[in-house]
Design a protein around this motif. Structure first.
Motif, PDB file in Angstrom:
ATOM      1  N   LEU A 164      10.961 -56.161-110.310  1.00  0.00           N
ATOM      2  CA  LEU A 164      12.398 -56.202-110.612  1.00  0.00           C
ATOM      3  C   LEU A 164      13.141 -56.902-109.472  1.00  0.00           C
ATOM      4  O   LEU A 164      14.024 -57.730-109.691  1.00  0.00           O
ATOM      5  CB  LEU A 164      12.948 -54.777-110.768  1.00  0.00           C
ATOM      6  CG  LEU A 164      12.743 -54.097-112.128  1.00  0.00           C
ATOM      7  CD1 LEU A 164      13.071 -52.606-112.043  1.00  0.00           C
ATOM      8  CD2 LEU A 164      13.615 -54.760-113.195  1.00  0.00           C
ATOM      9  N   GLU A 165      12.736 -56.554-108.237  1.00  0.00           N
ATOM     10  CA  GLU A 165      13.387 -57.183-107.084  1.00  0.00           C
ATOM     11  C   GLU A 165      12.996 -58.643-106.956  1.00  0.00           C
ATOM     12  O   GLU A 165      13.821 -59.487-106.611  1.00  0.00           O
ATOM     13  CB  GLU A 165      13.011 -56.426-105.812  1.00  0.00           C
ATOM     14  CG  GLU A 165      13.643 -55.054-105.764  1.00  0.00           C
ATOM     15  CD  GLU A 165      13.456 -54.431-104.403  1.00  0.00           C
ATOM     16  OE1 GLU A 165      14.064 -54.925-103.439  1.00  0.00           O
ATOM     17  OE2 GLU A 165      12.682 -53.467-104.310  1.00  0.00           O
ATOM     18  N   VAL A 167      12.344 -60.763-109.260  1.00  0.00           N
ATOM     19  CA  VAL A 167      13.119 -61.584-110.197  1.00  0.00           C
ATOM     20  C   VAL A 167      14.501 -61.857-109.611  1.00  0.00           C
ATOM     21  O   VAL A 167      15.004 -62.982-109.643  1.00  0.00           O
ATOM     22  CB  VAL A 167      13.237 -60.879-111.571  1.00  0.00           C
ATOM     23  CG1 VAL A 167      14.258 -61.562-112.455  1.00  0.00           C
ATOM     24  CG2 VAL A 167      11.868 -60.826-112.245  1.00  0.00           C
ATOM     25  N   ARG A 168      15.104 -60.798-109.031  1.00  0.00           N
ATOM     26  CA  ARG A 168      16.447 -60.988-108.458  1.00  0.00           C
ATOM     27  C   ARG A 168      16.402 -61.959-107.282  1.00  0.00           C
ATOM     28  O   ARG A 168      17.226 -62.862-107.176  1.00  0.00           O
ATOM     29  CB  ARG A 168      17.030 -59.654-108.004  1.00  0.00           C
ATOM     30  CG  ARG A 168      17.393 -58.802-109.194  1.00  0.00           C
ATOM     31  CD  ARG A 168      18.217 -57.582-108.814  1.00  0.00           C
ATOM     32  NE  ARG A 168      18.202 -56.671-109.935  1.00  0.00           N
ATOM     33  CZ  ARG A 168      17.725 -55.442-109.894  1.00  0.00           C
ATOM     34  NH1 ARG A 168      17.271 -54.936-108.778  1.00  0.00           N
ATOM     35  NH2 ARG A 168      17.726 -54.695-110.975  1.00  0.00           N
ATOM     36  N   VAL A 169      15.431 -61.766-106.392  1.00  0.00           N
ATOM     37  CA  VAL A 169      15.353 -62.634-105.211  1.00  0.00           C
ATOM     38  C   VAL A 169      15.100 -64.079-105.647  1.00  0.00           C
ATOM     39  O   VAL A 169      15.764 -65.002-105.179  1.00  0.00           O
ATOM     40  CB  VAL A 169      14.232 -62.155-104.261  1.00  0.00           C
ATOM     41  CG1 VAL A 169      14.025 -63.154-103.130  1.00  0.00           C
ATOM     42  CG2 VAL A 169      14.560 -60.777-103.698  1.00  0.00           C
ATOM     43  N   GLN A 170      14.172 -64.287-106.569  1.00  0.00           N
ATOM     44  CA  GLN A 170      13.813 -65.652-106.938  1.00  0.00           C
ATOM     45  C   GLN A 170      14.834 -66.296-107.882  1.00  0.00           C
ATOM     46  O   GLN A 170      14.733 -67.490-108.161  1.00  0.00           O
ATOM     47  CB  GLN A 170      12.393 -65.701-107.516  1.00  0.00           C
ATOM     48  CG  GLN A 170      11.300 -65.329-106.500  1.00  0.00           C
ATOM     49  CD  GLN A 170      11.342 -66.172-105.218  1.00  0.00           C
ATOM     50  OE1 GLN A 170      12.262 -66.042-104.404  1.00  0.00           O
ATOM     51  NE2 GLN A 170      10.356 -67.034-105.040  1.00  0.00           N
ATOM     52  N   SER A 171      15.820 -65.521-108.318  1.00  0.00           N
ATOM     53  CA  SER A 171      16.875 -66.145-109.116  1.00  0.00           C
ATOM     54  C   SER A 171      17.701 -67.084-108.237  1.00  0.00           C
ATOM     55  O   SER A 171      18.545 -67.830-108.719  1.00  0.00           O
ATOM     56  CB  SER A 171      17.763 -65.094-109.785  1.00  0.00           C
ATOM     57  OG  SER A 171      18.534 -64.443-108.809  1.00  0.00           O
ATOM     58  N   ARG A 172      17.419 -67.062-106.907  1.00  0.00           N
ATOM     59  CA  ARG A 172      18.052 -68.029-105.990  1.00  0.00           C
ATOM     60  C   ARG A 172      17.577 -69.460-106.292  1.00  0.00           C
ATOM     61  O   ARG A 172      18.221 -70.415-105.882  1.00  0.00           O
ATOM     62  CB  ARG A 172      17.711 -67.651-104.533  1.00  0.00           C
ATOM     63  CG  ARG A 172      16.256 -67.915-104.187  1.00  0.00           C
ATOM     64  CD  ARG A 172      15.781 -67.201-102.927  1.00  0.00           C
ATOM     65  NE  ARG A 172      14.334 -67.251-102.837  1.00  0.00           N
ATOM     66  CZ  ARG A 172      13.644 -67.890-101.891  1.00  0.00           C
ATOM     67  NH1 ARG A 172      14.268 -68.502-100.923  1.00  0.00           N
ATOM     68  NH2 ARG A 172      12.331 -67.893-101.902  1.00  0.00           N
ATOM     69  N   ASP A 313      14.981 -47.180-113.457  1.00  0.00           N
ATOM     70  CA  ASP A 313      14.734 -48.428-114.188  1.00  0.00           C
ATOM     71  C   ASP A 313      13.261 -48.804-114.129  1.00  0.00           C
ATOM     72  O   ASP A 313      12.664 -49.199-115.138  1.00  0.00           O
ATOM     73  CB  ASP A 313      15.633 -49.568-113.654  1.00  0.00           C
ATOM     74  CG  ASP A 313      15.572 -49.766-112.137  1.00  0.00           C
ATOM     75  OD1 ASP A 313      14.930 -48.952-111.441  1.00  0.00           O
ATOM     76  OD2 ASP A 313      16.168 -50.746-111.641  1.00  0.00           O
TER      77      ASP A 313
END
Ligand code: BGC
Length: 364
Positions: A164-165, A167-172, A313
């Motif tokens: 989950l993290e 995905v958030r980090v690589q959304s950069r 989650d």
């Protein structure tokens, strides 16, 4: 009722024969009959008396945080569960500090004070017993179809939180994940590593697992069954691993071996993310070319991310993914459970672990 415990003062392990059966005392309480409890490296650390703390006023700590049970009774205000449902309890409970933003919003997995408690680990008794009572908000439902493998939910939550993290980090990165095939390397072929490998395959990564044991072994068979590659660190060096994989987009570290982690960090590809989940023991210091590591991290836009525990989650995602894995790779998933023990014999898998995942069977 019986409970399996560690006694730090005498450095012993044993069954508490008369552990009081818990009762529902709040309207949101849920009573579970424990079916199975998984054993992991954290239990071994606790049983070696280098980690873990009994609750205040107790000279023992009931072990077990990877539990799975059947609801037998619910409080008057519980609408989410009924007797007969299967449920999995979360491990961590919030600290009480008003300034801990994380705990105040029920995200104790990001606790800012380190004053959290953890069932079976830190100042709260665990689940290696016959019945437990939990607040409904700390339970996630498990479908009846997952009765055979529900005990794998908790170790999978570690991977789910990490992803989950991730995905958030690589959304950069300013492109679609589907733009090219992503290469993931999993360090370690224990349950957290293998479940992580499944979660990564399920999300479309090409997966290579790098672990100590030489083939043939059950973990390598599981990796192949899910369409991944397996290399033993006894036969293949980190350089050879990188040459075989190519640019590594994501490393999912699940060993706690610091030396290996830093060696592979040096080999991370452009824009790569390195996720650490393993808790290292204390093995002394080693020399590293830290300039080379930092230079690489900056010039290649890399990220290093540590993650522990899991929120609601991740528990819900783990239940859904476990069902998906069961549909895709039923034999590989079931193959993760390699040892089954009665509660009386809990010390055996805790102190002398063998195979992949050992479980304590408490109820049927
Ligand atoms: C458990 C986590 C816990 C961590 C640190 C792990 O084995 O799965 O829930 O937060 O240990 O105590």
């Amino acid at each position: 009722m019986r409970a399996a415990a560690v006694f730090p003062a005498t450095k012993t392990l044993g069954i508490v024969p008369d552990f009081p059966e818990p009762r529902i005392t709040s309207p949101k309480g849920v009573k579970l009959r424990i079916l199975q409890v998984g054993v992991c490296g954290t239990d071994r650390e606790i049983a070696s008396f280098v980690y873990g703390t009994p609750p205040e006023g107790y000279e023992y700590l009931v072990l077990g945080h990877e539990a799975f049970g059947e609801v037998v009774e619910v409080g008057a205000a519980v609408t989410e569960f009924r007797p007969g449902d299967l449920a999995i309890p979360m491990v961590r409970r919030p600290c009480v500090a008003p300034e801990c933003v994380a705990c105040r919003m029920d995200r104790s997995d990001f606790c800012m004070t380190a004053e959290y408690t953890e069932r079976g680990i830190m100042r709260l008794h665990g689940f290696m017993t016959e019945y437990v009572v939990e607040e409904a908000r700390y339970l996630s439902p498990v479908p009846a179809s997952l009765r055979e493998v529900g005990v794998l939910v908790e170790p999978l939550t570690i991977a789910e939180k990490a992803l989950l993290e991730a995905v958030r980090v690589q959304s950069r990165l300013p492109w679609d994940f589907a733009a090219y095939e992503h290469q993931a390397v999993v360090l370690g072929a224990g349950p957290v590593g293998l479940l992580g490998a499944m979660a990564l395959r399920h999300r479309g990564y090409a997966v290579t697992v790098y672990s100590l044991d030489r083939e043939p072994n059950r973990a390598a068979d599981i990796v192949q069954a899910i369409g991944g590659k397996y290399y033993s660190s006894q036969d293949v060096t980190v350089e050879q691993l990188v040459a075989a994989v190519g640019a590594i987009d994501l490393v999912y570290e699940a060993t706690g071996a610091a030396n290996l982690a830093f060696e592979v960090l040096r080999a991370l590809g452009p824009n790569g993310l390195f996720v650490l989940t393993g808790v290292p023991g204390r093995h002394g210091t080693t020399e590293f070319d830290t300039d080379a590591i930092l230079l690489n991290m900056v010039l290649k836009n890399q990220c290093l991310l540590g993650t522990v525990n899991a929120g609601k989650d991740a528990f819900e995602l783990a239940v859904a993914d476990l069902a998906a894995f069961d549909g895709k790779w039923p034999a590989a998933l079931r193959g993760l459970i390699t040892g089954r023990f009665a509660m009386e014999d809990f010390a055996e898998p805790v102190l002398r672990p063998a195979g992949i995942k050992n479980i304590i069977e408490i109820g049927r």
